[in-house]
Design a protein around this motif. Structure first.
Motif, PDB file in Angstrom:
ATOM      1  N   GLU A  23       1.191  -9.800  10.639  1.00 11.64           N
ATOM      2  CA  GLU A  23       2.350  -9.883   9.754  1.00 11.64           C
ATOM      3  C   GLU A  23       1.997  -9.414   8.342  1.00 11.64           C
ATOM      4  O   GLU A  23       2.772  -8.720   7.704  1.00 11.64           O
ATOM      5  CB  GLU A  23       2.892 -11.316   9.703  1.00 11.64           C
ATOM      6  N   VAL A  24       0.830  -9.783   7.873  1.00  7.55           N
ATOM      7  CA  VAL A  24       0.408  -9.395   6.524  1.00  7.55           C
ATOM      8  C   VAL A  24       0.201  -7.882   6.455  1.00  7.55           C
ATOM      9  O   VAL A  24       0.460  -7.266   5.417  1.00  7.55           O
ATOM     10  CB  VAL A  24      -0.863 -10.180   6.133  1.00  7.55           C
ATOM     11  N   LYS A  29       3.047  -1.169   4.158  1.00  4.59           N
ATOM     12  CA  LYS A  29       4.084  -0.141   4.129  1.00  4.59           C
ATOM     13  C   LYS A  29       4.675   0.001   2.732  1.00  4.59           C
ATOM     14  O   LYS A  29       5.124   1.071   2.345  1.00  4.59           O
ATOM     15  CB  LYS A  29       5.232  -0.491   5.095  1.00  4.59           C
ATOM     16  N   PHE A  30       4.677  -1.086   1.981  1.00 10.11           N
ATOM     17  CA  PHE A  30       5.328  -1.094   0.681  1.00 10.11           C
ATOM     18  C   PHE A  30       4.376  -0.792  -0.467  1.00 10.11           C
ATOM     19  O   PHE A  30       4.810  -0.369  -1.530  1.00 10.11           O
ATOM     20  CB  PHE A  30       6.006  -2.444   0.446  1.00 10.11           C
ATOM     21  N   SER A  31       3.087  -1.030  -0.277  1.00 14.55           N
ATOM     22  CA  SER A  31       2.118  -0.736  -1.327  1.00 14.55           C
ATOM     23  C   SER A  31       0.742  -0.540  -0.709  1.00 14.55           C
ATOM     24  O   SER A  31       0.260  -1.397   0.037  1.00 14.55           O
ATOM     25  CB  SER A  31       2.063  -1.868  -2.345  1.00 14.55           C
ATOM     26  N   LEU A  81       7.564 -11.744   0.194  1.00 19.78           N
ATOM     27  CA  LEU A  81       6.618 -10.861  -0.492  1.00 19.78           C
ATOM     28  C   LEU A  81       7.068  -9.406  -0.438  1.00 19.78           C
ATOM     29  O   LEU A  81       6.835  -8.648  -1.386  1.00 19.78           O
ATOM     30  CB  LEU A  81       5.222 -11.004   0.105  1.00 19.78           C
ATOM     31  N   GLU A  82       7.714  -9.003   0.644  1.00 18.87           N
ATOM     32  CA  GLU A  82       8.254  -7.641   0.731  1.00 18.87           C
ATOM     33  C   GLU A  82       9.243  -7.406  -0.398  1.00 18.87           C
ATOM     34  O   GLU A  82       9.196  -6.371  -1.068  1.00 18.87           O
ATOM     35  CB  GLU A  82       8.948  -7.409   2.074  1.00 18.87           C
TER      36      GLU A  82
END
Length: 99
Positions: A23-24, A29-31, A81-82
């Motif tokens: 999951e982490v 993908k975002f950073s 967090l996303e």
């Protein structure tokens, strides 16, 4: 990204640790600039809590989720967090002024 998974007052099974790890990894993908990640799992009575800390650039982001299942808690914290990463990326891009 270095990942540390710890369980407080119980021994987490390997399957739960593997789930948390996968999951982490979604956050990448975002950073690509995530340095390390810490996942803390704890419970009190029927409430299971997942608290996730990540270090990005010069920022530390935190998210917590409490539900009746560890997997739901982990997914909820990673989702939070996303959103934080998206906001951080937007703030960084808005500060860059083209010359």
């Amino acid at each position: 990204m270095r990942t540390k998974i710890s369980s407080i007052h119980f021994k987490a099974p390997d399957s739960l640790k593997a789930f948390a790890e996968s999951e982490v990894q979604r956050l990448l993908k975002f950073s690509d600039e995530i340095i390390n990640c810490e996942v803390e799992l704890s419970y009190q009575r029927e409430q299971k809590r997942a608290h996730v800390h990540i270090s990005v650039n010069h920022s530390i982001l935190n998210a917590s989720e409490v539900t009746d299942d560890f997997q739901k808690s982990i997914v909820g914290a990673v989702d939070k967090l996303e959103e934080q990463l998206k906001r951080l990326k937007g703030r960084i891009q808005s500060k860059r002024v083209p010359e």
